[in-house]
Design a protein around this motif. Structure first.
Motif, PDB file in Angstrom:
ATOM      1  N   UNK A  19      74.196 -53.683  57.740  1.00 26.69           N
ATOM      2  CA  UNK A  19      74.029 -52.240  57.904  1.00 26.69           C
ATOM      3  C   UNK A  19      73.066 -51.699  56.849  1.00 26.69           C
ATOM      4  N   UNK A  20      73.177 -52.206  55.621  1.00 31.11           N
ATOM      5  CA  UNK A  20      72.245 -51.793  54.573  1.00 31.11           C
ATOM      6  C   UNK A  20      70.819 -52.192  54.929  1.00 31.11           C
ATOM      7  N   UNK A  21      70.647 -53.379  55.486  1.00 27.17           N
ATOM      8  CA  UNK A  21      69.328 -53.826  55.909  1.00 27.17           C
ATOM      9  C   UNK A  21      68.755 -52.930  56.989  1.00 27.17           C
TER      10      UNK A  21
ATOM     11  N   UNK B 135      61.957 -47.666  55.502  1.00 27.04           N
ATOM     12  CA  UNK B 135      60.738 -48.317  55.009  1.00 27.04           C
ATOM     13  C   UNK B 135      60.632 -48.246  53.477  1.00 27.04           C
ATOM     14  N   UNK B 136      61.782 -48.124  52.820  1.00 28.84           N
ATOM     15  CA  UNK B 136      61.831 -48.120  51.354  1.00 28.84           C
ATOM     16  C   UNK B 136      63.275 -48.333  50.931  1.00 28.84           C
ATOM     17  N   UNK B 137      63.477 -48.557  49.617  1.00 31.19           N
ATOM     18  CA  UNK B 137      64.837 -48.675  49.109  1.00 31.19           C
ATOM     19  C   UNK B 137      65.485 -47.298  49.077  1.00 31.19           C
ATOM     20  N   UNK B 138      66.674 -47.151  49.650  1.00 30.03           N
ATOM     21  CA  UNK B 138      67.286 -45.823  49.739  1.00 30.03           C
ATOM     22  C   UNK B 138      67.866 -45.340  48.411  1.00 30.03           C
ATOM     23  N   UNK B 139      67.933 -44.016  48.306  1.00 30.02           N
ATOM     24  CA  UNK B 139      68.637 -43.367  47.213  1.00 30.02           C
ATOM     25  C   UNK B 139      69.893 -42.722  47.766  1.00 30.02           C
ATOM     26  N   UNK B 140      70.761 -42.305  46.885  1.00 24.88           N
ATOM     27  CA  UNK B 140      72.005 -41.681  47.329  1.00 24.88           C
ATOM     28  C   UNK B 140      71.706 -40.436  48.168  1.00 24.88           C
ATOM     29  N   UNK B 141      72.412 -40.304  49.273  1.00 28.65           N
ATOM     30  CA  UNK B 141      72.293 -39.203  50.237  1.00 28.65           C
ATOM     31  C   UNK B 141      71.115 -39.380  51.190  1.00 28.65           C
ATOM     32  N   UNK B 142      70.305 -40.430  51.020  1.00 27.85           N
ATOM     33  CA  UNK B 142      69.281 -40.710  52.029  1.00 27.85           C
ATOM     34  C   UNK B 142      69.959 -41.082  53.345  1.00 27.85           C
ATOM     35  N   UNK B 143      69.377 -40.654  54.442  1.00 27.99           N
ATOM     36  CA  UNK B 143      70.009 -40.934  55.721  1.00 27.99           C
ATOM     37  C   UNK B 143      68.972 -41.057  56.826  1.00 27.99           C
TER      38      UNK B 143
ATOM     39  N   UNK C  15      73.502 -43.195  52.987  1.00 31.17           N
ATOM     40  CA  UNK C  15      73.866 -43.980  51.807  1.00 31.17           C
ATOM     41  C   UNK C  15      74.667 -43.094  50.854  1.00 31.17           C
ATOM     42  N   UNK C  16      75.892 -43.493  50.529  1.00 31.74           N
ATOM     43  CA  UNK C  16      76.724 -42.665  49.648  1.00 31.74           C
ATOM     44  C   UNK C  16      77.075 -43.367  48.340  1.00 31.74           C
TER      45      UNK C  16
ATOM     46  N   UNK D 158      77.729 -48.736  49.901  1.00 26.34           N
ATOM     47  CA  UNK D 158      78.535 -48.133  50.960  1.00 26.34           C
ATOM     48  C   UNK D 158      77.741 -47.067  51.699  1.00 26.34           C
ATOM     49  N   UNK D 159      78.005 -46.976  52.999  1.00 30.54           N
ATOM     50  CA  UNK D 159      77.361 -45.973  53.841  1.00 30.54           C
ATOM     51  C   UNK D 159      78.422 -45.177  54.582  1.00 30.54           C
ATOM     52  N   UNK D 160      78.055 -43.965  54.966  1.00 25.34           N
ATOM     53  CA  UNK D 160      78.879 -43.159  55.855  1.00 25.34           C
ATOM     54  C   UNK D 160      78.177 -43.113  57.203  1.00 25.34           C
TER      55      UNK D 160
END
Length: 431
Positions: free
Chosen positions: A381-383, A390-398, A408-409, A418-420
């Motif tokens: 799911x993270x992948x 198209x980049x490494x996510x930060x918190x709250x990116x969706x 991403x939470x 972890x994701x919501x």
């Protein structure tokens, strides 16, 4: 009266041949094999007939066409005169003969269509195996009786098929798609329980999943350093009660071997300080490449008789660790639940908390989601989130995809912990 009895007999005989044709063609090979194992001799004959059906179908067509011709002849003799008599009560013009013939033709054709074709074929389609095993003996006998004509027409048919480059015999190859279709039908009818459906589905996916979808990733591996003192080793074992621990020289890419916690327990029982010496370190480590499917990994474990394996990439770097328990969990699913490893937690009917390392196929099954786009580009799911952003996510990116929001939470470093996942309204724009 003789002609009418003849027509009734022809209809019954035609119905028998029509039922035989459909039942033997539609009989399911798997069910016939089950019936054969239960002692039904006719099931074996049907299977042989399905493997080489040319002579049988030639006989059927010869018989049906002959019956149709005889039915037309007898029908005209049997009812045309009677029809003409009743029509003459209302009409006696020059077209009386033609009208009587047409009405007689319609009556005879209707009787044959209904009772010699549609009705018997519907019965044969409803229970093809039961009908097939009962008529196959008689059909074989009729085929032998018509052998000269059957050989001629069957030979001409085979010659034409070869000229067009088509196969002359039926090949039964059960594909994965057919198995899945049978599973879906069984689940809808109730003959296949939900747990059985899930288990079979997971087993079929073993060839599609690779080791990274089941392994413990590199950053989660707890290992012992050859230079660790007794207190550090004790803390690691108490905090992570595993049966075996990898022993390294500084980091995971310099593996020395592994140690069984029973050997450490023996040292403690003798009143000695824990010491990682050569006597208790097993240096033969079982390695598996990360490109293996779960099915191939299971076969490898079976051959090696090992409990765990170190997973390495093409550069011989350690990327994870997998155990028999991990592989069993991958296809047992919810049937064997390890609560400390629960990866998907449902918050309500519309949202789920999901571990980033959860295989995307597991999430799809839980939330009843169709296969995500370009699923061959990621496994977790993270992948999926990283691929879409198209980049490494930060918190709250969706992102929003196919009616679901992935947010991403919990981020640790560059790892999505972890994701919501939540269901969104149809009007939300996809990202």
């Amino acid at each position: 009266m003789a002609e009418l009895l003849g027509i009734v007999c022809l209809i019954l005989i035609s119905a028998l041949f029509a039922m035989s044709e459909i039942s033997i063609a539609a009989a399911r090979k798997i069910k016939l094999k089950i019936m054969m194992d239960e002692g039904h001799h006719g099931a074996e004959q049907v299977l042989k007939l399905q493997a080489q059906p040319g002579a049988f179908f030639a006989m059927i067509q010869i018989a049906l066409n002959a019956i149709a011709i005889l039915g037309g002849i007898l029908g005209e003799q049997a009812i045309t005169e009677s029809v003409s008599y009743y029509i003459s009560l209302f009409y006696q013009g020059p077209l009386l003969g033609q009208v009587s013939f047409v009405i007689s033709f319609v009556i005879i054709t209707s009787l044959f269509i209904l009772f010699a074709d549609l009705l018997p074929k519907r019965i044969a389609m409803i229970m093809p195996e039961a009908v097939g095993v009962r008529v196959v003996g008689l059909m074989n006998a009729v085929t032998i009786a018509f052998k000269p004509m059957v050989l001629f027409f069957n030979g001409v048919t085979n010659l034409l098929l070869k000229l067009f480059g088509l196969p002359t015999e039926r090949k039964d190859e059960v594909t994965t798609e057919e198995i899945v279709a049978m599973m879906d039908a069984g689940a809808k009818s109730g003959s296949l329980q939900a747990q059985e459906y899930q288990l079979i589905g997971n087993v079929l996916e073993l060839e599609c999943r690779t080791l990274p979808m089941a392994m413990t990733t590199r950053e989660s591996i707890v290992f012992l350093d050859i230079d660790d003192d007794s207190s550090v080793i004790s803390q690691k074992i108490l905090g992570n009660p595993h049966n075996q621990f990898l022993v390294c020289d500084g980091h995971l890419d310099k593996l020395i071997g592994f140690v069984d916690t029973k050997q450490i327990l023996k040292q403690l029982l003798r009143g000695e300080a824990i010491h990682l010496n050569e006597q208790i370190i097993e240096k033969e480590i079982f390695y598996l490449p990360e490109t293996l499917t779960l099915s191939e990994a299971l076969n490898a474990f079976k051959s090696a008789s090992e409990q765990f394996a170190v997973v390495v990439n093409e550069y011989a770097l350690t990327v994870g660790l997998v155990t028999i328990k991990d592989l069993m969990s991958s296809f047992m699913g919810d049937l064997v639940t390890f609560y400390d490893e629960e990866q998907i937690v449902q918050r309500d009917n519309e949202s789920w908390l999901v571990d980033g390392a959860t295989p995307i196929v597991d999430l799809c099954r839980v939330i009843d989601w169709q296969e995500p786009p370009e699923a061959n580009q990621y496994e977790t799911v993270a992948g999926f989130l990283i691929y879409r952003l198209k980049r490494l996510p930060k918190r709250a990116d969706h992102i929003i995809c196919n009616g679901f929001k992935f947010e991403a939470i919990d981020i640790k470093g560059v790892r999505v912990e972890q994701l919501l996942v939540s269901r969104v309204n149809g009007g939300a724009a996809e990202l």
